[in-house]
Write a protein that holds these residues in place. Structure first.
Motif, PDB file in Angstrom:
ATOM      1  N   CYS A 113      74.944 -11.706 -25.404  1.00 46.14           N
ATOM      2  CA  CYS A 113      75.108 -12.958 -24.671  1.00 46.14           C
ATOM      3  C   CYS A 113      74.121 -13.981 -25.217  1.00 46.14           C
ATOM      4  O   CYS A 113      72.954 -13.675 -25.429  1.00 46.14           O
ATOM      5  CB  CYS A 113      74.861 -12.721 -23.189  1.00 46.14           C
ATOM      6  SG  CYS A 113      74.964 -14.191 -22.174  1.00 46.14           S
ATOM      7  N   CYS A 126      79.400 -12.160 -18.457  1.00 44.48           N
ATOM      8  CA  CYS A 126      78.088 -11.534 -18.517  1.00 44.48           C
ATOM      9  C   CYS A 126      77.618 -11.167 -17.115  1.00 44.48           C
ATOM     10  O   CYS A 126      77.687 -11.995 -16.206  1.00 44.48           O
ATOM     11  CB  CYS A 126      77.091 -12.485 -19.164  1.00 44.48           C
ATOM     12  SG  CYS A 126      75.492 -11.733 -19.377  1.00 44.48           S
ATOM     13  N   HIS A 181      73.771 -13.390 -15.557  1.00 44.35           N
ATOM     14  CA  HIS A 181      73.727 -14.683 -14.863  1.00 44.35           C
ATOM     15  C   HIS A 181      75.091 -15.328 -14.848  1.00 44.35           C
ATOM     16  O   HIS A 181      75.221 -16.515 -14.602  1.00 44.35           O
ATOM     17  CB  HIS A 181      72.719 -15.621 -15.511  1.00 44.35           C
ATOM     18  CG  HIS A 181      71.412 -14.968 -15.809  1.00 44.35           C
ATOM     19  ND1 HIS A 181      71.122 -14.434 -17.036  1.00 44.35           N
ATOM     20  CD2 HIS A 181      70.337 -14.734 -15.039  1.00 44.35           C
ATOM     21  CE1 HIS A 181      69.920 -13.892 -17.008  1.00 44.35           C
ATOM     22  NE2 HIS A 181      69.420 -14.067 -15.816  1.00 44.35           N
ATOM     23  N   SER A 201      77.506 -15.881 -17.283  1.00 47.79           N
ATOM     24  CA  SER A 201      78.122 -16.685 -18.328  1.00 47.79           C
ATOM     25  C   SER A 201      79.503 -16.131 -18.663  1.00 47.79           C
ATOM     26  O   SER A 201      79.706 -14.925 -18.669  1.00 47.79           O
ATOM     27  CB  SER A 201      77.268 -16.655 -19.597  1.00 47.79           C
ATOM     28  OG  SER A 201      76.146 -17.461 -19.420  1.00 47.79           O
ATOM     29  N   PRO A 252      75.391 -20.217 -17.605  1.00 49.55           N
ATOM     30  CA  PRO A 252      74.316 -20.937 -18.301  1.00 49.55           C
ATOM     31  C   PRO A 252      74.289 -20.791 -19.822  1.00 49.55           C
ATOM     32  O   PRO A 252      73.515 -21.487 -20.453  1.00 49.55           O
ATOM     33  CB  PRO A 252      73.056 -20.315 -17.704  1.00 49.55           C
ATOM     34  CG  PRO A 252      73.470 -18.925 -17.342  1.00 49.55           C
ATOM     35  CD  PRO A 252      74.923 -18.974 -16.986  1.00 49.55           C
TER      36      PRO A 252
HETATM   37  S1  FES Z   1      72.165 -13.095 -20.327  1.00 50.25           S
HETATM   38 FE1  FES Z   1      74.281 -13.432 -20.189  1.00 50.25          FE
HETATM   39  S2  FES Z   1      74.336 -14.938 -18.651  1.00 50.25           S
HETATM   40 FE2  FES Z   1      72.201 -14.675 -18.843  1.00 50.25          FE
END
Ligand code: FES
Lengths: 184, 373
Positions: A107, A125, A128, A130, A142
């Protein structure tokens, strides 16, 4: 020797201890003890650091090869994401309408490993939130840039060869590079 | 009353967009920073929160929530996870400590109004010796806490998961509970800002408080009225922007980092269609109907202007108008430091709302330089 020295220059003798014949050490034997001490010291520290440096080189390396063959272009159905190589090689093999490319599974936000959600047609992901489209383009959460693509090409035997030592970043315009995807 | 209805109401309210807004709006009425808020605070009876019955009711409400949650199939899973036990403790202790401080402060406020000395001065003899009085108390607290930790570690197995596998990240992947507020910030900001810059500002800002606060009142005793603006700002930062974000991260974030109400099923396939856009895309593509300029600085010019206005022009305007008295009282150095710390703190909720309302991803988006704001 110590006797003559102490008698010749009694003032040079330090303290009362050196005056006693039995307690003072011969100069020559002092040097040989010093040598032994140093050798022991060098031996121990040298051995210590050898072991430590040896420790940096593991007996077995679990790192898979950086470039690998993934079969023939016909093996990949159009508009599909192949997750077979995710575990070992950290790459998704994606085939869209006109090309095949290898996406990195890292990511671009903080480096977690997203999941391919086939029903929603996106990589998502878990850290957070994504989201990336099948092409690798980021569209939610993000992550500031798309997933990176690995170098991809055809080997001599006609199989597809993915080379992870070279990756292509969209934001640098590198996806235009012909090695970043395979036209089919 | 129908429990299912209550649960779905709580689910709906807990969506961060709603719960965060409600908290932010009612916050000044709970910790009134000005006379106007104070008036409503009195009229609506909110001040009763900081009385003994109020404290008790708070405890009962929290407990009721956990009891109902315990018997709920879905919330039970979150609640009884060994990782989340500290959050339950945190919620109780948070309420108790805030209540205790405010309770004492309100009693003192009344005394001060009557021209009496704060309660702290009524101790039989004002001062207590460090040794043995304080050290004994600390020692006993230490022993009790040790006992508690030992019992806890015996009763609850450590929440250890399967061996790490770089190819399979647990879904959702949660940081340790005390970092969940940070993880929430990471949803809205670039790792450099949410992970490095903001924590630095928090730590430095907290350390700077004694040097920035020139209010001599409330020194050595509890009082709210004498330093209500300071308490209000601190409480907003601590309770809403830190503790509440931890609660969101713990209870309201599920698979794929989607929002879930506490009594909702964690559906891995919950779809939340969002397409984020950067400010530059809004400007060039949406408003000016053209492609993004290839020059990075021109592309992000609006973002730079907005950020510059916010961080550099706004303090100057405030100093000339609204906060003139504050500048005079605090002096330029303190004023500027306070402004920067305050604006950076406010930037978090601002960015959250921009994301929620406009799907705005970054105000300045330069992935080429790893600079995203
Ligand atoms: S590490 Fe993938 S969204 Fe933060």
């Amino acid at each position: 020797m110590s006797e003559s020295k102490s008698s010749a220059a009694p003032r040079a003798a330090v303290g009362s201890v050196s005056k006693g014949r039995k307690t003072s050490m011969e100069r020559r034997s002092f040097f040989s003890w010093l040598a032994v001490g140093w050798i022991a010291f060098v031996g121990v520290t040298g051995g210590f650091f050898t072991v430590i440096i040896r420790f940096l080189f593991p007996n077995v390396l679990f790192e898979p090869p950086q470039s690998f063959k993934i079969g023939y272009p016909e093996d990949f159905a159009p508009n599909s994401v192949d997750i077979r190589y995710k575990k070992e090689f950290n790459a998704w093999i994606v085939r869209d309408d006109e090309s095949i490319f290898a996406l990195s599974t890292v990511c671009t936000h903080l480096g977690c490993t997203p999941n391919w959600l086939a029903t929603d047609n996106k990589f998502k992901c878990p850290c957070h939130g994504s989201g990336f489209r099948m092409t690798g383009i980021h569209f939610e959460g993000p992550a500031p840039r798309p997933l990176e693509r690995f170098k991809i090409g055809i080997a001599d035997d006609g199989q597809i060869l993915v080379d992870k030592t070279k990756s292509y970043k969209w934001e640098k315009g590198e996806w235009e590079n012909k090695d970043s995807s395979l036209k089919v | 009353m129908n429990l299912v209805a209550i649960k779905s109401a709580i689910d709906a309210l807990s969506a961060p967009t709603i719960s965060f807004t409600i908290l932010t709006v009612i916050f000044p009425f709970i910790f009134p920073p000005s006379d106007w808020f104070e008036k409503i605070h009195r009229k609506t009876g909110l001040w009763r929160m900081w009385t003994k019955p109020g404290g008790l009711i708070g405890m009962i409400l929290i407990t009721a929530f956990f009891v109902i949650g315990y018997f709920d199939v879905y919330f039970n899973k979150t609640l009884t996870k060994a990782d989340n036990f500290p959050i339950v403790l945190m919620i109780y202790s948070m309420w108790f400590l805030i209540w205790l401080g405010m309770y004492k402060a309100y009693r003192n406020d009344i005394r001060i109004e009557q021209g009496l000395k704060p309660e702290e001065y009524n101790d039989p003899d004002d001062k207590v010796l460090v040794w043995p009085d304080l050290v004994y108390i600390e020692f006993i607290a230490l022993i009790l806490f040790q006992v508690f930790l030992i019992v806890w570690s015996i009763l609850v197995a450590a929440p250890i998961e399967e061996p790490a596998n770089p190819a399979a990240t647990p879904n959702p992947s949660k940081a340790p509970w005390y970092f969940l507020g940070l993880q929430e910030m990471l949803v809205y900001y670039d790792p450099w800002i949410a992970g490095v810059l903001l924590p630095t500002f928090i730590i430095v800002g907290l350390m700077a408080i004694p040097y920035l606060d020139i209010n001599k009142k409330g020194d050595g005793y509890y009082s709210f009225k004498e330093r209500r603006v300071g308490i209000f700002i601190f409480m907003y930062g601590w309770v809403v922007l830190w503790l509440f974000l931890i609660i969101i991260g713990t209870f309201f974030r599920g698979p794929n980092w989607n929002f879930f109400g506490p009594f909702e099923y964690w559906d891995t396939h919950k779809v939340e269609a969002l397409t984020n856009v950067n400010l530059s895309e809004i400007l060039w593509v949406k408003w000016l109907n053209q492609g993004l300029p290839s020059n990075i600085l021109i592309r992000e010019s609006l973002g730079f202007i907005v950020t510059g206005l916010y961080l550099f022009v706004l303090p100057v305007i405030l100093a000339k108008t609204y906060l003139k008295d504050m500048l005079a009282a605090y002096g330029p150095t303190r004023f500027v430091t306070l402004m920067i710390l305050g604006l950076v703190m406010l930037a978090l909720p601002i960015k959250m709302y921009l994301r929620w309302i406009f799907n705005l991803q970054y105000i300045i988006a330069i992935p080429e330089w790893f600079l995203n704001i």
